[in-house]
Design a protein around this motif. Structure first.
Motif, PDB file in Angstrom:
ATOM      1  N   PHE A  11       0.903  -1.287   0.003  1.00  0.00           N
ATOM      2  CA  PHE A  11       0.064   0.055   0.164  1.00  0.00           C
ATOM      3  C   PHE A  11       0.772   1.314  -0.146  1.00  0.00           C
ATOM      4  O   PHE A  11       2.101   1.175   0.579  1.00  0.00           O
ATOM      5  N   GLY A  12       0.564   2.342  -0.537  1.00  0.00           N
ATOM      6  CA  GLY A  12       1.186   3.514  -0.780  1.00  0.00           C
ATOM      7  C   GLY A  12       0.905   4.392   0.675  1.00  0.00           C
ATOM      8  O   GLY A  12       0.376   5.440   0.293  1.00  0.00           O
ATOM      9  N   SER A  13       0.989   3.807   1.771  1.00  0.00           N
ATOM     10  CA  SER A  13       0.758   4.151   3.189  1.00  0.00           C
ATOM     11  C   SER A  13       1.136   3.547   3.962  1.00  0.00           C
ATOM     12  O   SER A  13       1.595   2.400   4.259  1.00  0.00           O
ATOM     13  N   SER A  14       1.510   4.335   5.174  1.00  0.00           N
ATOM     14  CA  SER A  14       1.992   3.738   6.402  1.00  0.00           C
ATOM     15  C   SER A  14       1.140   3.124   7.301  1.00  0.00           C
ATOM     16  O   SER A  14       1.502   2.733   8.563  1.00  0.00           O
ATOM     17  N   ALA A  41       5.078   5.727  -4.459  1.00  0.00           N
ATOM     18  CA  ALA A  41       4.805   5.848  -5.839  1.00  0.00           C
ATOM     19  C   ALA A  41       3.401   4.850  -6.195  1.00  0.00           C
ATOM     20  O   ALA A  41       3.761   4.219  -7.254  1.00  0.00           O
ATOM     21  N   CYS A  42       2.410   4.653  -5.256  1.00  0.00           N
ATOM     22  CA  CYS A  42       1.300   3.830  -5.765  1.00  0.00           C
ATOM     23  C   CYS A  42       0.058   4.216  -4.921  1.00  0.00           C
ATOM     24  O   CYS A  42       0.349   5.275  -3.896  1.00  0.00           O
ATOM     25  N   PRO A  43      -1.170   3.990  -5.173  1.00  0.00           N
ATOM     26  CA  PRO A  43      -2.297   4.157  -4.095  1.00  0.00           C
ATOM     27  C   PRO A  43      -2.253   3.634  -3.217  1.00  0.00           C
ATOM     28  O   PRO A  43      -1.218   2.695  -2.731  1.00  0.00           O
ATOM     29  N   PRO A  44      -2.973   4.311  -1.994  1.00  0.00           N
ATOM     30  CA  PRO A  44      -2.987   3.867  -0.737  1.00  0.00           C
ATOM     31  C   PRO A  44      -3.492   2.914  -0.161  1.00  0.00           C
ATOM     32  O   PRO A  44      -3.522   2.171   0.722  1.00  0.00           O
ATOM     33  N   MET A  54      -1.389  -0.850 -10.451  1.00  0.00           N
ATOM     34  CA  MET A  54      -0.132   0.170 -10.145  1.00  0.00           C
ATOM     35  C   MET A  54       0.486  -0.135  -9.022  1.00  0.00           C
ATOM     36  O   MET A  54       1.750   0.040  -9.137  1.00  0.00           O
ATOM     37  N   ILE A  55       0.173  -0.751  -8.142  1.00  0.00           N
ATOM     38  CA  ILE A  55       0.612  -1.230  -6.632  1.00  0.00           C
ATOM     39  C   ILE A  55       1.585  -2.157  -7.098  1.00  0.00           C
ATOM     40  O   ILE A  55       2.684  -2.089  -6.609  1.00  0.00           O
ATOM     41  N   GLU A  56       1.560  -3.078  -7.817  1.00  0.00           N
ATOM     42  CA  GLU A  56       2.426  -4.155  -8.283  1.00  0.00           C
ATOM     43  C   GLU A  56       3.691  -3.496  -9.017  1.00  0.00           C
ATOM     44  O   GLU A  56       4.700  -4.262  -8.754  1.00  0.00           O
ATOM     45  N   GLN A  57       3.702  -2.457  -9.827  1.00  0.00           N
ATOM     46  CA  GLN A  57       4.757  -1.981 -10.422  1.00  0.00           C
ATOM     47  C   GLN A  57       5.874  -1.645  -9.084  1.00  0.00           C
ATOM     48  O   GLN A  57       6.970  -1.601  -9.322  1.00  0.00           O
ATOM     49  N   SER A  58       5.394  -0.778  -8.177  1.00  0.00           N
ATOM     50  CA  SER A  58       6.098  -0.488  -7.180  1.00  0.00           C
ATOM     51  C   SER A  58       6.506  -1.606  -6.361  1.00  0.00           C
ATOM     52  O   SER A  58       7.826  -1.536  -5.767  1.00  0.00           O
ATOM     53  N   ASN A 255      11.951   4.243 -12.378  1.00  0.00           N
ATOM     54  CA  ASN A 255      12.633   4.862 -11.245  1.00  0.00           C
ATOM     55  C   ASN A 255      12.892   6.359 -11.414  1.00  0.00           C
ATOM     56  O   ASN A 255      12.956   7.051 -10.542  1.00  0.00           O
ATOM     57  N   SER A 256      12.870   6.754 -12.463  1.00  0.00           N
ATOM     58  CA  SER A 256      13.334   8.171 -12.953  1.00  0.00           C
ATOM     59  C   SER A 256      11.681   9.062 -13.178  1.00  0.00           C
ATOM     60  O   SER A 256      11.856  10.109 -13.315  1.00  0.00           O
ATOM     61  N   THR A 257      10.673   8.192 -13.320  1.00  0.00           N
ATOM     62  CA  THR A 257       9.291   8.877 -13.632  1.00  0.00           C
ATOM     63  C   THR A 257       8.267   8.479 -12.673  1.00  0.00           C
ATOM     64  O   THR A 257       7.318   8.377 -13.112  1.00  0.00           O
ATOM     65  N   LYS A 258       8.520   8.053 -11.440  1.00  0.00           N
ATOM     66  CA  LYS A 258       7.463   7.325 -10.466  1.00  0.00           C
ATOM     67  C   LYS A 258       6.469   8.548 -10.240  1.00  0.00           C
ATOM     68  O   LYS A 258       6.798   9.690 -10.047  1.00  0.00           O
ATOM     69  N   PRO A 259       5.085   8.122 -10.610  1.00  0.00           N
ATOM     70  CA  PRO A 259       4.238   8.951  -9.986  1.00  0.00           C
ATOM     71  C   PRO A 259       3.835   9.723  -8.712  1.00  0.00           C
ATOM     72  O   PRO A 259       4.469   8.896  -7.836  1.00  0.00           O
ATOM     73  N   ASP A 260       3.423  10.738  -8.563  1.00  0.00           N
ATOM     74  CA  ASP A 260       3.268  11.199  -7.373  1.00  0.00           C
ATOM     75  C   ASP A 260       1.716  11.091  -6.880  1.00  0.00           C
ATOM     76  O   ASP A 260       1.072  11.921  -7.941  1.00  0.00           O
ATOM     77  N   PHE A 261       1.504  10.698  -5.967  1.00  0.00           N
ATOM     78  CA  PHE A 261      -0.203  10.233  -5.693  1.00  0.00           C
ATOM     79  C   PHE A 261      -0.483  11.170  -4.516  1.00  0.00           C
ATOM     80  O   PHE A 261      -1.448  10.864  -3.832  1.00  0.00           O
TER      81      PHE A 261
END
Length: 263
Positions: A11-14, A41-44, A54-58, A255-261
């Motif tokens: 998850f893109g969340s702690s 760099a992925c959804p929460p 998208m999560i799988e790519q991260s 790694n140079s173009t990671k999205p910002d969520f």
């Protein structure tokens, strides 16, 4: 023999790290170091399939970095087992999925089992995974307690009560002797409830976090002693030659173009 294991919350969340660490850490072997991490760099959350992809790519990048950092095994902490098989193509350390591990360990708890997952959308997915893992009639069914992961973390008491009540009802309805808790976060919340003195379910609950941990420890030990290496001539073949060059370029671009969520 010591071992380092990275439990990756996909998850893109702690938000879910603390409850995993709290409820799983005391099950570690004395010489196991377990870190609980999450993704960037992925959804929460992973409740919907577009977000899952998208999560799988991260996740793939995190698994590769884990091996580079010296971890002996990786656990992908979600019952979808997202990206687990693809990740095995990328690294030589064991990559463990909690659902796969639970299916493999369930026979030690009872003759039959079922999965009590989080929400209705996950039910057919888990059915498909049971068939893909060759479970046949030992998995009697799949049901849901109807919670989404981003909601359950904020109302843990209600989730634990639903586990206790619905596990008994569902096991009886499907004729199953045990219940696999079909979400790593639900399993952690239920374990926290037990640690706080809560009354356990009347049917044996198979905790996928614990199953994955023990599978990871065992495979890590086998690898250290030369008893584990993954077949590279078929399904898990690594890219070589110009395919390896293409892979390296693709990884650099990612790694140079990671999205910002926006977290």
């Amino acid at each position: 023999m010591s071992r380092r294991i990275n439990f990756i919350n996909p998850f893109g969340s702690s938000a879910y790290d603390e409850v995993i660490k709290k409820t799983l850490g005391h099950f570690c072997a004395a010489d196991t170091t377990m870190d609980v991490t999450h993704l960037d760099a992925c959804p929460p959350d992973i409740d919907f399939f577009y977000s899952k992809h998208m999560i799988e790519q991260s996740l793939y990048e995190s698994v590769m970095v884990s091996e580079e950092q010296g971890y002996d095994a990786v656990i992908v902490g979600c019952l979808y087992d997202p990206g687990v098989r693809v990740a095995r193509e990328l690294v030589d350390i064991p990559v463990v999925g909690p659902l796969e591990a639970s299916f493999q360990m369930a026979a030690y708890y009872g003759h039959s089992t079922m999965v009590l997952t989080d929400h209705r959308k996950a039910v057919p997915y888990i059915y498909d995974e049971a068939q893909r893992n060759g479970q046949g009639n030992s998995v009697r069914g799949v049901d849901a307690i109807d919670w989404f992961v981003k909601d359950m973390i904020n109302d843990r008491g209600a989730v634990a009560r639903d586990v206790v009540n619905l596990s008994k009802e569902a096991a009886k309805r499907f004729g199953a002797e045990t219940v696999i808790m079909g979400c790593t976060i639900i399993a952690a919340i239920y374990q926290e409830y037990l640690m706080d003195g809560g009354e356990p379910s009347e049917v044996p609950i198979i905790n996928p976090n614990l199953m994955a941990l023990k599978m990871a420890e065992g495979l890590a030990d086998l690898r250290q002693k030369g008893g584990y290496f993954i077949a590279r001539q078929g399904y898990y073949m690594k890219p070589t030659g110009h395919f390896a060059d293409e892979f390296a370029r693709a990884r650099r671009v990612w790694n140079s173009t990671k999205p910002d969520f926006g977290r």
